[in-house]
Design a protein around this motif. Structure first.
Motif, mmCIF file in Angstrom:
data_model
loop_
_atom_site.group_PDB
_atom_site.id
_atom_site.type_symbol
_atom_site.label_atom_id
_atom_site.label_comp_id
_atom_site.label_asym_id
_atom_site.label_seq_id
_atom_site.Cartn_x
_atom_site.Cartn_y
_atom_site.Cartn_z
ATOM 1 N N LEU A 4 0.857 -1.173 0.000
ATOM 2 C CA LEU A 4 0.000 0.000 0.000
ATOM 3 C C LEU A 4 0.898 1.229 0.000
ATOM 4 C CD1 LEU A 4 -2.675 -0.949 2.697
ATOM 5 C CD2 LEU A 4 -2.760 -1.349 0.231
ATOM 6 N N VAL A 5 0.720 2.086 -0.976
ATOM 7 C CA VAL A 5 1.539 3.279 -1.111
ATOM 8 C C VAL A 5 0.656 4.501 -0.963
ATOM 9 C CG1 VAL A 5 3.117 4.580 -2.570
ATOM 10 C CG2 VAL A 5 3.171 2.081 -2.593
ATOM 11 N N GLU A 6 0.957 5.313 0.041
ATOM 12 C CA GLU A 6 0.182 6.505 0.341
ATOM 13 C C GLU A 6 0.864 7.748 -0.207
ATOM 14 O OE1 GLU A 6 -0.826 4.749 4.763
ATOM 15 O OE2 GLU A 6 1.173 5.170 3.943
ATOM 16 N N SER A 7 0.054 8.755 -0.484
ATOM 17 C CA SER A 7 0.577 10.041 -0.901
ATOM 18 C C SER A 7 -0.433 11.120 -0.547
ATOM 19 C CB SER A 7 0.876 10.062 -2.406
ATOM 20 O OG SER A 7 -0.304 9.864 -3.161
ATOM 21 N N GLY A 8 0.026 12.354 -0.534
ATOM 22 C CA GLY A 8 -0.862 13.486 -0.340
ATOM 23 C C GLY A 8 -0.759 14.184 0.995
ATOM 24 N N GLY A 9 -0.019 13.623 1.933
ATOM 25 C CA GLY A 9 0.140 14.270 3.218
ATOM 26 C C GLY A 9 1.004 15.507 3.110
ATOM 27 N N GLY A 10 0.977 16.304 4.162
ATOM 28 C CA GLY A 10 1.783 17.510 4.166
ATOM 29 C C GLY A 10 1.337 18.474 5.231
ATOM 30 N N LEU A 11 1.798 19.695 5.083
ATOM 31 C CA LEU A 11 1.486 20.773 6.012
ATOM 32 C C LEU A 11 0.410 21.656 5.418
ATOM 33 C CD1 LEU A 11 2.188 22.434 8.589
ATOM 34 C CD2 LEU A 11 3.897 23.617 7.188
ATOM 35 N N VAL A 12 -0.617 21.926 6.199
ATOM 36 C CA VAL A 12 -1.722 22.741 5.723
ATOM 37 C C VAL A 12 -2.216 23.625 6.863
ATOM 38 C CG1 VAL A 12 -3.500 21.038 6.291
ATOM 39 C CG2 VAL A 12 -3.893 22.676 4.431
ATOM 40 N N GLN A 13 -2.755 24.769 6.516
ATOM 41 C CA GLN A 13 -3.288 25.679 7.514
ATOM 42 C C GLN A 13 -4.696 25.266 7.945
ATOM 43 O OE1 GLN A 13 -2.862 29.384 5.298
ATOM 44 N NE2 GLN A 13 -1.120 29.951 6.585
ATOM 45 N N VAL A 14 -5.063 25.694 9.141
ATOM 46 C CA VAL A 14 -6.426 25.472 9.618
ATOM 47 C C VAL A 14 -7.421 25.988 8.579
ATOM 48 C CG1 VAL A 14 -8.128 26.150 11.344
ATOM 49 C CG2 VAL A 14 -5.819 25.503 12.050
ATOM 50 N N GLY A 15 -8.416 25.164 8.300
ATOM 51 C CA GLY A 15 -9.410 25.515 7.303
ATOM 52 C C GLY A 15 -9.070 25.069 5.903
ATOM 53 N N GLY A 16 -7.857 24.587 5.699
ATOM 54 C CA GLY A 16 -7.430 24.150 4.392
ATOM 55 C C GLY A 16 -7.861 22.732 4.080
ATOM 56 N N SER A 17 -7.376 22.239 2.947
ATOM 57 C CA SER A 17 -7.765 20.923 2.457
ATOM 58 C C SER A 17 -6.561 20.115 2.013
ATOM 59 C CB SER A 17 -8.731 21.053 1.273
ATOM 60 O OG SER A 17 -9.928 21.707 1.636
ATOM 61 N N LEU A 18 -6.683 18.808 2.123
ATOM 62 C CA LEU A 18 -5.719 17.864 1.595
ATOM 63 C C LEU A 18 -6.470 16.672 1.037
ATOM 64 C CD1 LEU A 18 -2.890 17.664 4.305
ATOM 65 C CD2 LEU A 18 -2.657 18.598 2.002
ATOM 66 N N ARG A 19 -5.865 16.028 0.064
ATOM 67 C CA ARG A 19 -6.420 14.814 -0.501
ATOM 68 C C ARG A 19 -5.379 13.710 -0.418
ATOM 69 N NH1 ARG A 19 -7.172 12.583 -6.237
ATOM 70 N NH2 ARG A 19 -9.175 11.465 -6.201
ATOM 71 N N LEU A 20 -5.673 12.675 0.355
ATOM 72 C CA LEU A 20 -4.795 11.537 0.499
ATOM 73 C C LEU A 20 -5.185 10.451 -0.492
ATOM 74 C CD1 LEU A 20 -4.622 11.173 4.396
ATOM 75 C CD2 LEU A 20 -3.272 12.659 2.889
ATOM 76 N N SER A 21 -4.178 9.774 -1.014
ATOM 77 C CA SER A 21 -4.394 8.659 -1.918
ATOM 78 C C SER A 21 -3.634 7.446 -1.415
ATOM 79 C CB SER A 21 -3.922 8.993 -3.337
ATOM 80 O OG SER A 21 -4.627 10.089 -3.875
ATOM 81 N N CYS A 22 -4.177 6.277 -1.670
ATOM 82 C CA CYS A 22 -3.520 5.030 -1.305
ATOM 83 C C CYS A 22 -3.795 4.010 -2.395
ATOM 84 C CB CYS A 22 -4.024 4.523 0.041
ATOM 85 S SG CYS A 22 -3.416 2.881 0.496
#
Length: 122
Positions: A4-22
């Protein structure tokens, strides 16, 4: 072996968005369910969201209305769209899959990704 290979993590500000993939790869007959867990330092790992092959979903109460889990069965990939992120969403996010490796003989297994860091800051 299943990977299983994950991607999409990181640093984001409050109220922001991220999309993780696996993305799952390897010797796979089918995937019964996929999900995302998270763990903060000193805390136990908790289920954030899960989805079955039929599309049924489950979320921890704290993310309902903000996170959306989805999957592409043809690609053996699960996604987690995270919106309106809060400080308490910070942690290492782990992808999980319940896999049927083969049916001759029947072999099943639970597999985990390596984890991807999500940090929510001001």
């Amino acid at each position: 072996q299943v990977q299983l290979v994950e991607s999409g993590g990181g640093l984001v500000q409050v109220g922001g968005s991220l999309r993780l993939s696996c993305a799952a790869s390897g010797s796979i007959f089918s995937i019964n369910s996929m999900g995302w867990y998270r763990q903060a330092p000193g805390k136990r790992r908790e289920l954030v969201a899960a989805i079955t092959s039929g599309g049924n979903t489950d979320y921890v109460d704290s993310v309902k209305g903000r996170f959306t889990i989805s999957r592409d069965n043809a690609k053996n990939t699960v996604y987690l769209q995270m919106n309106s992120l809060k400080f308490e969403d910070t942690g290492v996010y782990y992808c999980h899959a319940g896999v049927v490796v083969t049916t001759r003989p029947v072999i099943t297994g639970d597999y985990w990704g390596q984890g991807t860091q999500v940090t929510v800051s001001s």
